[in-house]
Design a protein around this motif. Structure first.
Motif, PDB file in Angstrom:
ATOM      1  N   LEU A 192      35.420  42.444  40.042  1.00  0.00           N
ATOM      2  CA  LEU A 192      35.902  41.543  38.890  1.00  0.00           C
ATOM      3  C   LEU A 192      36.804  40.653  39.144  1.00  0.00           C
ATOM      4  CD1 LEU A 192      36.424  44.703  36.432  1.00  0.00           C
ATOM      5  CD2 LEU A 192      34.571  43.068  36.365  1.00  0.00           C
ATOM      6  N   SER A 193      37.500  40.676  40.483  1.00  0.00           N
ATOM      7  CA  SER A 193      38.582  39.768  40.560  1.00  0.00           C
ATOM      8  C   SER A 193      38.117  39.130  42.181  1.00  0.00           C
ATOM      9  CB  SER A 193      39.825  40.354  40.862  1.00  0.00           C
ATOM     10  OG  SER A 193      40.867  39.381  41.052  1.00  0.00           O
ATOM     11  N   PRO A 194      37.222  37.914  42.250  1.00  0.00           N
ATOM     12  CA  PRO A 194      36.855  37.502  43.473  1.00  0.00           C
ATOM     13  C   PRO A 194      38.008  36.815  44.353  1.00  0.00           C
ATOM     14  CG  PRO A 194      36.038  36.060  41.944  1.00  0.00           C
ATOM     15  CD  PRO A 194      36.587  37.546  41.155  1.00  0.00           C
ATOM     16  N   GLU A 195      39.240  36.580  43.600  1.00  0.00           N
ATOM     17  CA  GLU A 195      40.458  36.225  44.371  1.00  0.00           C
ATOM     18  C   GLU A 195      41.797  37.097  44.005  1.00  0.00           C
ATOM     19  OE1 GLU A 195      40.362  31.492  45.017  1.00  0.00           O
ATOM     20  OE2 GLU A 195      41.370  32.190  43.241  1.00  0.00           O
ATOM     21  N   VAL A 196      42.465  37.168  44.970  1.00  0.00           N
ATOM     22  CA  VAL A 196      43.800  37.916  44.787  1.00  0.00           C
ATOM     23  C   VAL A 196      44.896  36.914  44.802  1.00  0.00           C
ATOM     24  CG1 VAL A 196      45.066  39.802  45.821  1.00  0.00           C
ATOM     25  CG2 VAL A 196      42.655  39.757  45.683  1.00  0.00           C
ATOM     26  N   ALA A 197      45.973  37.192  43.796  1.00  0.00           N
ATOM     27  CA  ALA A 197      47.100  36.335  43.994  1.00  0.00           C
ATOM     28  C   ALA A 197      48.274  37.143  44.553  1.00  0.00           C
ATOM     29  CB  ALA A 197      47.731  35.747  42.343  1.00  0.00           C
ATOM     30  N   VAL A 198      48.939  36.440  45.582  1.00  0.00           N
ATOM     31  CA  VAL A 198      50.171  36.899  46.154  1.00  0.00           C
ATOM     32  C   VAL A 198      51.181  36.190  45.613  1.00  0.00           C
ATOM     33  CG1 VAL A 198      51.377  37.755  48.234  1.00  0.00           C
ATOM     34  CG2 VAL A 198      48.851  37.920  47.737  1.00  0.00           C
ATOM     35  N   GLU A 199      52.366  36.841  45.146  1.00  0.00           N
ATOM     36  CA  GLU A 199      53.530  36.160  44.774  1.00  0.00           C
ATOM     37  C   GLU A 199      54.632  36.536  45.670  1.00  0.00           C
ATOM     38  OE1 GLU A 199      54.437  34.933  40.496  1.00  0.00           O
ATOM     39  OE2 GLU A 199      56.266  36.390  40.956  1.00  0.00           O
ATOM     40  N   VAL A 200      55.667  35.825  46.234  1.00  0.00           N
ATOM     41  CA  VAL A 200      56.917  35.963  46.743  1.00  0.00           C
ATOM     42  C   VAL A 200      57.806  35.605  46.053  1.00  0.00           C
ATOM     43  CG1 VAL A 200      58.167  36.286  48.801  1.00  0.00           C
ATOM     44  CG2 VAL A 200      55.425  36.415  49.122  1.00  0.00           C
ATOM     45  N   ALA A 201      58.929  36.263  45.582  1.00  0.00           N
ATOM     46  CA  ALA A 201      60.172  35.764  44.655  1.00  0.00           C
ATOM     47  C   ALA A 201      61.235  36.425  45.515  1.00  0.00           C
ATOM     48  CB  ALA A 201      59.992  36.365  43.497  1.00  0.00           C
TER      49      ALA A 201
END
Length: 185
Positions: free
Chosen positions: A95-104
């Motif tokens: 369901l999610s061909p891309e994964v988002a990674v966030e660094v704060a």
């Protein structure tokens, strides 16, 4: 008081128990943001090869920004990123061909978050020594707790989920082996 607020969520977490209070044996912190503060986000395909790529990207970002992260903090953050991206790749890729990674990165904390479009909100499994896998979130939760941080799983406005962990960082003057007390309850 040091807080983290996820955009659009209105949820704040008090990390003041995790970091030394300002003014206690240290000079007053600068008024503006430190050079390493900010938020960075990138996406990777939901494939196994993305796990080490995401880990390297986070490691390189922390180094490039000059974040005062000791070895234990760095290893904890990279382990968390690896586990969360692996979970998205293994369980959400359909369901999610891309994964988002966030660094704060804030003055006294680093938050890593992994977001995918799968609606299932996973729970950390308890140790079952007969099982060879399935304990990634347990590992993330325990690693975060041992570092004096906080973590959670939340739904996104698009129906997916974001799993994040925020860990305290030592003040530059504190040295690389400074221990932090657990968060105030």
């Amino acid at each position: 008081m040091e807080t983290i607020e996820r955009e659009g969520r209105g949820r704040k977490m008090d990390l003041s128990g995790s970091v030394p209070p300002a003014g206690v044996g240290e000079p007053e912190p600068p008024a503006g943001p430190l050079a390493y503060e900010g938020v960075w986000r990138f996406t990777v395909p939901a494939v196994e090869e993305s796990v080490p790529q995401a880990r390297r990207a986070v490691r390189d970002l922390l180094g490039r920004q000059g974040v005062p992260a000791d070895r234990d903090l760095l290893y904890s953050l990279l382990l968390i990123v690896s586990e969360l991206v692996t979970n998205s790749v293994r369980h959400a890729a359909l369901l999610s061909p891309e994964v988002a990674v966030e660094v704060a990165i804030g003055r006294a904390w680093v938050r890593v978050a992994v977001e995918d479009n799968h609606p299932y909100r996973p729970k950390a499994l308890e140790a079952d020594f007969g099982q060879t896998g399935g304990r990634g979130l347990l590992l993330v939760r325990e690693t975060t707790r041992e570092a004096g941080g906080v973590c959670d799983v939340e739904h996104t406005s698009t129906g997916g989920k974001v799993i994040w962990a925020a860990l305290p960082i030592a003040a530059p003057a504190a040295g690389p082996d400074r221990a932090f007390p657990p968060p105030a309850r």
